[in-house]
Design an enzyme around this catalytic site. Structure first.
Site, PDB file in Angstrom:
ATOM      1  CB  CYS A 119      -0.846  -0.129   0.978  1.00 51.83           C
ATOM      2  SG  CYS A 119      -1.671   1.649   1.610  1.00 51.83           S
ATOM      3  CB  CYS A 121       0.841   1.359   4.498  1.00 56.73           C
ATOM      4  SG  CYS A 121      -0.911   0.978   5.331  1.00 56.73           S
ATOM      5  CG  HIS A 156      -4.575  -0.729   5.039  1.00 56.08           C
ATOM      6  ND1 HIS A 156      -3.973   0.048   3.851  1.00 56.08           N
ATOM      7  CD2 HIS A 156      -5.619  -1.295   4.284  1.00 56.08           C
ATOM      8  CE1 HIS A 156      -4.706  -0.144   2.519  1.00 56.08           C
ATOM      9  NE2 HIS A 156      -5.426  -1.253   2.769  1.00 56.08           N
ATOM     10  CG  HIS A 184      -6.699   9.362   0.256  1.00 52.83           C
ATOM     11  ND1 HIS A 184      -6.971   7.951  -0.204  1.00 52.83           N
ATOM     12  CD2 HIS A 184      -6.976  10.057  -0.829  1.00 52.83           C
ATOM     13  CE1 HIS A 184      -7.093   8.028  -1.628  1.00 52.83           C
ATOM     14  NE2 HIS A 184      -7.221   9.319  -2.125  1.00 52.83           N
TER      15      HIS A 184
HETATM   16  P1  5GP Z   1      -7.649   9.479  -5.260  1.00 52.51           P
HETATM   17  O1  5GP Z   1      -7.581   9.388  -6.545  1.00 52.51           O
HETATM   18  O2  5GP Z   1      -7.624   7.908  -4.717  1.00 52.51           O
HETATM   19  O3  5GP Z   1      -8.862  10.111  -4.411  1.00 52.51           O
HETATM   20  O4  5GP Z   1      -6.360  10.400  -4.496  1.00 52.51           O
HETATM   21  C1  5GP Z   1      -5.106  10.023  -4.706  1.00 52.51           C
HETATM   22  C2  5GP Z   1      -4.337  11.167  -4.383  1.00 52.51           C
HETATM   23  O5  5GP Z   1      -3.008  10.719  -4.086  1.00 52.51           O
HETATM   24  C3  5GP Z   1      -4.066  11.864  -5.683  1.00 52.51           C
HETATM   25  O6  5GP Z   1      -4.437  13.186  -5.668  1.00 52.51           O
HETATM   26  C4  5GP Z   1      -2.447  11.744  -6.129  1.00 52.51           C
HETATM   27  O7  5GP Z   1      -2.018  12.847  -6.769  1.00 52.51           O
HETATM   28  C5  5GP Z   1      -1.902  11.438  -4.737  1.00 52.51           C
HETATM   29  N1  5GP Z   1      -0.678  10.743  -4.728  1.00 52.51           N
HETATM   30  C6  5GP Z   1      -0.625   9.406  -5.613  1.00 52.51           C
HETATM   31  N2  5GP Z   1       0.751   8.959  -4.993  1.00 52.51           N
HETATM   32  C7  5GP Z   1       1.101   9.869  -4.523  1.00 52.51           C
HETATM   33  C8  5GP Z   1       2.686   9.985  -3.881  1.00 52.51           C
HETATM   34  O8  5GP Z   1       3.487   9.305  -4.095  1.00 52.51           O
HETATM   35  N3  5GP Z   1       2.723  11.153  -2.953  1.00 52.51           N
HETATM   36  C9  5GP Z   1       1.770  11.971  -2.717  1.00 52.51           C
HETATM   37  N4  5GP Z   1       2.127  12.905  -1.890  1.00 52.51           N
HETATM   38  N5  5GP Z   1       0.642  11.928  -3.206  1.00 52.51           N
HETATM   39  C10 5GP Z   1       0.328  10.951  -4.179  1.00 52.51           C
HETATM   40 ZN    ZN Z   2      -2.328   1.307   3.635  1.00 52.51          ZN
END
Ligand code: 5GP
Ligand code: ZN
Length: 112
Positions: A3, A6, A45, A98
């Site tokens: 993950c 995580c 998680h 998140h």
């Molecule tokens: P979701 O699309 O799942 O709601 O949001 C996931 C978020 O995680 C996205 O806005 C993406 O830009 C962010 N994200 C993905 N990988 C990383 C990473 O490695 N570091 C950080 N800081 N954000 C990430």
């Molecule tokens: Zn996780």
């Protein structure tokens, strides 16, 4: 478990920390969608909002207790948006619960 978030909590993947305590971690989104874009995650998680139950809901309560503190520290005096994407129809890309905090500018009046 493989993950991404995580691994970020454990420091195995670097991130730009905004806030941390024993239950939650907040950091800057790598691809910001607003001038301020912070992600707040439980240190437990939980795959998505759909995985919240009576055993883990204290983490969610604590996240929402700390969001006003994080928003104030980020200077979000004009307001902000809190979003969680849950599941494939909502395009959840990271399967660790998140909450996006978006602000620092006038946001769109469209929710989706
Ligand atoms: P979701 O699309 O799942 O709601 O949001 C996931 C978020 O995680 C996205 O806005 C993406 O830009 C962010 N994200 C993905 N990988 C990383 C990473 O490695 N570091 C950080 N800081 N954000 C990430
Ligand atoms: Zn996780």
């Amino acid at each position: 478990m493989n993950c991404l978030f995580c691994k970020i909590i454990k420091g195995e993947i670097p991130s730009s920390k905004v806030y941390e305590d024993d239950m939650i971690y907040a950091f800057r989104d790598i691809n910001p969608m607003a001038k301020v874009h912070v992600l707040v995650i439980p240190k437990l998680h939980i795959p998505s909002a759909d995985g919240v139950d009576e055993d883990n809901s204290a983490y969610i309560a604590h996240i929402f207790e700390m969001i006003p503190y994080i928003a104030k520290a980020e200077g979000l005096d004009g307001g902000y948006r809190v979003i969680t994407n849950c599941g494939d129809d909502a395009c959840q890309s990271v399967k660790h619960l998140h909450f996006h905090i978006l602000g620092g500018e006038q946001l769109s009046d469209k929710m989706c």
